[in-house]
Design an enzyme around this catalytic site. Structure first.
Site, mmCIF file in Angstrom:
data_model
loop_
_atom_site.group_PDB
_atom_site.id
_atom_site.type_symbol
_atom_site.label_atom_id
_atom_site.label_comp_id
_atom_site.label_asym_id
_atom_site.label_seq_id
_atom_site.Cartn_x
_atom_site.Cartn_y
_atom_site.Cartn_z
ATOM 1 N N ASP A 1 0.900 -1.245 -0.353
ATOM 2 C CA ASP A 1 -0.331 -0.226 0.269
ATOM 3 C C ASP A 1 0.678 1.414 0.259
ATOM 4 O OD1 ASP A 1 -2.073 1.590 0.658
ATOM 5 O OD2 ASP A 1 -2.711 0.610 1.948
ATOM 6 N N ASP A 2 0.872 2.287 -0.969
ATOM 7 C CA ASP A 2 1.269 3.366 -0.681
ATOM 8 C C ASP A 2 2.840 3.044 -0.984
ATOM 9 O OD1 ASP A 2 -0.716 4.463 -0.986
ATOM 10 O OD2 ASP A 2 -0.312 5.839 1.192
ATOM 11 N N CYS B 1 -5.467 5.131 -3.593
ATOM 12 C CA CYS B 1 -5.323 3.401 -3.543
ATOM 13 C C CYS B 1 -7.300 3.099 -3.879
ATOM 14 C CB CYS B 1 -6.080 3.203 -2.020
ATOM 15 S SG CYS B 1 -4.156 3.829 -0.498
ATOM 16 N N ASN C 1 -0.438 1.874 -5.613
ATOM 17 C CA ASN C 1 0.252 3.674 -5.934
ATOM 18 C C ASN C 1 1.259 3.851 -5.677
ATOM 19 O OD1 ASN C 1 -2.419 4.159 -4.342
ATOM 20 N ND2 ASN C 1 -0.661 5.952 -3.860
#
Ligand SMILES: *[C@@H]1O[C@H](CO)[C@@H](O)[C@H](O)[C@H]1NC(C)=O
Ligand SMILES: *[C@@H]1O[C@H](CO)[C@@H](O)[C@H](O)[C@H]1NC(C)=O
Ligand SMILES: *[C@@H]1O[C@H](CO)[C@@H](O)[C@H](O)[C@H]1NC(C)=O
Ligand SMILES: *[C@@H]1O[C@H](CO)[C@@H](O)[C@H](O)[C@H]1NC(C)=O
Ligand SMILES: *[C@@H]1O[C@H](CO)[C@@H](O)[C@H](O)[C@H]1NC(C)=O
Ligand SMILES: *[C@@H]1O[C@H](CO)[C@@H](O)[C@H](O)[C@H]1NC(C)=O
Length: 642
Positions: free
Chosen positions: A48-49, A84, A341
């Protein structure tokens, strides 16, 4: 030192692979990818990220050893929306955000309820894989606004086994709430979220291996921990559309105790665009203050904590691979590693966050290991998250219903083979035929920033962007809903510091000269095209000045036309946009389109991308003219040029 040796070794490895490519082609022909059994297993690790441009992969030795060195790395892989929830919905449906209309984190613009109301819960990747005989498992974060209140209305479809992190506790590293299959949510106060994810992932992998042994059913397992996302306290339990900077507090990610002490001297890479003396970009970015020492130190600490949280993921890479190996199925399992992302800390003076079209936010890791995939190879074809669902489908020999149009295409995972499943149509015959040099990047609404110096919301920051990477050009072109434009030549300016677009230039005003050292290739591109009024004499690629682009530039006309098609593209139009402009198929790339015989067509024949208003989501009426196909390059003219 270790890293220097690694990069030398890496360089040698790449050279070695390059030398070997020819012999390998022959060898691969005898040993096609079907060396994998008909229905391979797939393990997908989705962080995530996670950034690619702040070097996070360098701090993951197991990832390096088991995936990067044993698989292929897709260096030009991009998300198409750097946030997200919209990014994940595009990933799981194979559709661009303008076709999902899931454009934000929360209703009415996005979130799990919007995913459901748009009809995707009946029609997305796991549903199709299940229909093709796969057991599907998911552990971790699926979407945003997937909450302790709405998880059962309805349950996310398509999973043989699932254990989801739920809002408002999704991003609490030490107080997560998980919800398994159709059970009630369970709070894990005091446990470390990613450790719980790893344990659950192993549980599902055991189930999957059991079903494979007993019933010969292949599996698709996704593991989606929150690392290295910030730790977020979401205050409003009911996730309504009324988001403000009071509704959540975003703090640095929290590492597991055993990793707290790591990387004490590490700081965000001080690339030229890190907290620069001169502001850059358009709009709110151009107005950001330079960060003071205390702010930079706070952000460096944030960065170290990101790297620490990733250590649990790195340990997991090792333990999952061991389990696959132990079960004797590693050689028939594809392992994908990516993130939803990218992320930025300090670049262009930004506080921690994402959502822009800058490279830090959109260019993300994609590493694939599996049967027939070259080891230690770097691949440079341009691929996006909307290509992932088609890629998984191609591996599994599965498909969506025929009415469902995918906006991406299966990635040729090996440069040596037409398709991994023997289906020649599924994948271009060779990389040379890969039609994609563009990425259509989209964003709607509010851009947020995180941390105690952030927590600011920048409203009205809808934009459309085009990232295009060809042999002789490497550009980012962005149009904001304020109608400000940005154009970066990333051959000469990889850190996107010089906006080549002169937004303020009235058509008749004299051109500005930018002073910058540019590479020969991009100099040739820029100088050979009158980007504005050509006042200078013949192009001199050693000169330190060239004209800024403007609305009058032939290059910009081409980029505008391409973006015009892409902003509402559906299906094949999204992967082959030039076909819409030139139905005869004569123009297949920007290189072809740059032919001066098309100057008049691009200057006068196609509408420009523009906005009439800034909106919170995808309000079509505010997004200016739309491509309807009637402006395609006139057939008769094209005939005449033959
Ligand atoms: C953890 O979450 C629960 C709700 O699921 C809440 O009641 C509790 O106060 C939280 N604990 C901490 C330390 O935040
Ligand atoms: C966020 O909250 C602060 C107060 O904490 C306020 O000053 C600021 O204007 C708000 N920023 C926005 C709307 O981004
Ligand atoms: C361009 O490069 C030369 C040396 O390679 C340097 O002296 C000069 O300052 C550079 N100019 C700019 C505008 O960066
Ligand atoms: C280009 O610039 C020249 C000299 O500055 C000027 O005379 C001419 O009118 C300009 N042409 C256009 C099309 O703007
Ligand atoms: C955002 O744009 C809308 C519509 O153009 C406008 O009404 C509103 O005032 C803008 N808000 C801000 C904070 O600029
Ligand atoms: C996208 O969703 C929003 C919110 O429901 C809606 O107002 C808008 O019309 C939709 N856009 C399109 C193009 O369907």
């Amino acid at each position: 030192m270790a890293r220097t040796i690694f990069s030398i070794a890496w360089g040698l490895l790449c050279l070695f692979v390059a030398i070997l490519v020819k012999p390998l082609v022959a060898q691969q022909e005898q040993q096609p990818l079907q060396a994998a059994k008909a229905r391979p297993n797939i393990l997908f690790i989705l962080t995530d990220d996670q950034d690619l441009h702040m070097d996070s992969l360098s701090y993951m030795p197991n990832l390096k050893r088991h995936l990067i060195e044993r698989g292929s790395t897709f260096t030009n892989h991009y998300c198409t929306v750097a946030l997200c929830c919209p990014s994940r919905v595009s990933l799981w449906t194979g559709k661009a955000a303008h076709n999902t209309n899931v454009t934000d984190l929360h209703p009415p613009w996005g979130g799990y309820p919007k995913f459901v109301s748009q009809g995707f819960n009946e029609d997305y990747l796991p549903v199709w894989l299940q229909a093709a005989g796969y057991n599907t498992y998911y552990v971790g974060k699926l979407f945003n606004a997937h909450t302790v209140d709405n998880y059962h209305s309805p349950h996310a479809a398509g999973w043989t086994g699932s254990d989801f992190l739920l809002d408002p506790f999704t991003y609490r590293y030490l107080n997560a709430t998980f919800q398994r299959n159709h059970d009630k949510p369970v709070n894990y106060e005091g446990s470390y979220s990613t450790d719980v994810v790893v344990e659950k992932a192993h549980g599902f992998l055991d189930d999957a291996i059991h079903a494979l042994d007993e019933k010969d059913e292949p599996f698709f397992l996704t593991v989606a921990p929150i690392a290295p996302h910030s730790d977020v306290i979401i205050r409003r339990k009911i996730i309504s559309g009324q988001v403000s900077n009071q509704s959540a507090t975003q703090a640095p990610p929290i590492p597991a105790d055993r990793h707290k002490h790591l990387f004490e001297d590490v700081v965000v890479p001080r690339n030229p665009n890190f907290n620069p003396d001169t502001p850059g970009g358009a709009s709110w970015i151009a107005k950001l203050p330079q960060q003071d020492e205390e702010n930079v130190e706070y952000n460096d600490d944030w960065y170290r904590n990101r790297l620490r949280t990733l250590q649990v993921v790195d340990e997991m890479v090792e333990s999952l691979i061991s389990r696959l190996s132990e079960a004797g199925i590693l050689e028939n399992t594809y392992i994908f590693y990516s993130t939803d992302n990218g992320y930025s800390i300090g670049q262009h003076r930004r506080q921690p966050g994402k959502q822009c079209a800058f490279e830090e936010d959109i260019n993300v890791p994609l590493i694939v290991r599996g049967p027939g995939i070259p080891q230690g190879l770097q691949r440079d074809l341009v691929t996006t998250h909307t290509d992932l669902a088609p890629t998984f489908l191609s591996l599994a020999n599965a498909a969506p219903p025929s009415k469902f149009e995918l906006d991406g295409q299966a990635i040729p995972l090996s440069p040596f083979q037409p398709a991994s499943n023997g289906n020649v149509d599924a994948v271009p015959a060779s990389v040379l035929d890969w039609p994609q040099e563009h990425v259509n990047v989209e964003m709607w609404g509010i851009i947020m920033s995180e941390g105690k110096y952030g927590m600011v919301q920048y409203p009205n920051h809808t934009y459309k962007a085009l990232r295009i990477v060809g042999r002789t050009y490497n550009l980012l072109y962005t149009i904001w809903c304020s109608n400000e434009h940005e154009l970066y030549d990333m051959t000469s300016d990889p850190y996107q510091l010089v906006n080549l677009y002169n937004t303020n230039e009235a058509p008749e005003e004299s051109v500005s000269i930018v002073h910058a050292n540019i590479s020969e290739a991009s100099c040739t591109l820029i100088q050979s095209l009158p980007l504005g009024n050509t006042t200078s004499e013949s192009p001199n690629c050693n000169a330190a000045g060239f004209e800024k682009a403007s609305a009058r530039s032939p290059l910009v006309h081409r980029l505008d036309a391409l973006l015009m098609v892409l902003k509402t593209c559906v299906g094949r139009q999204c992967t082959h946009p030039w076909e819409s402009l030139f139905p005869s198929g004569k123009v297949r790339s920007l290189t072809d389109a740059l032919d001066s015989k098309y100057d008049d067509f691009f200057a006068n024949g196609v509408d420009r991308v523009q906005f009439t208003q800034c909106e919170r989501g995808y309000i079509a009426e505010s997004e200016g003219p739309m491509w309807d196909g009637t402006q395609a390059f006139p057939m008769y003219e094209e005939m005449a040029y033959r």
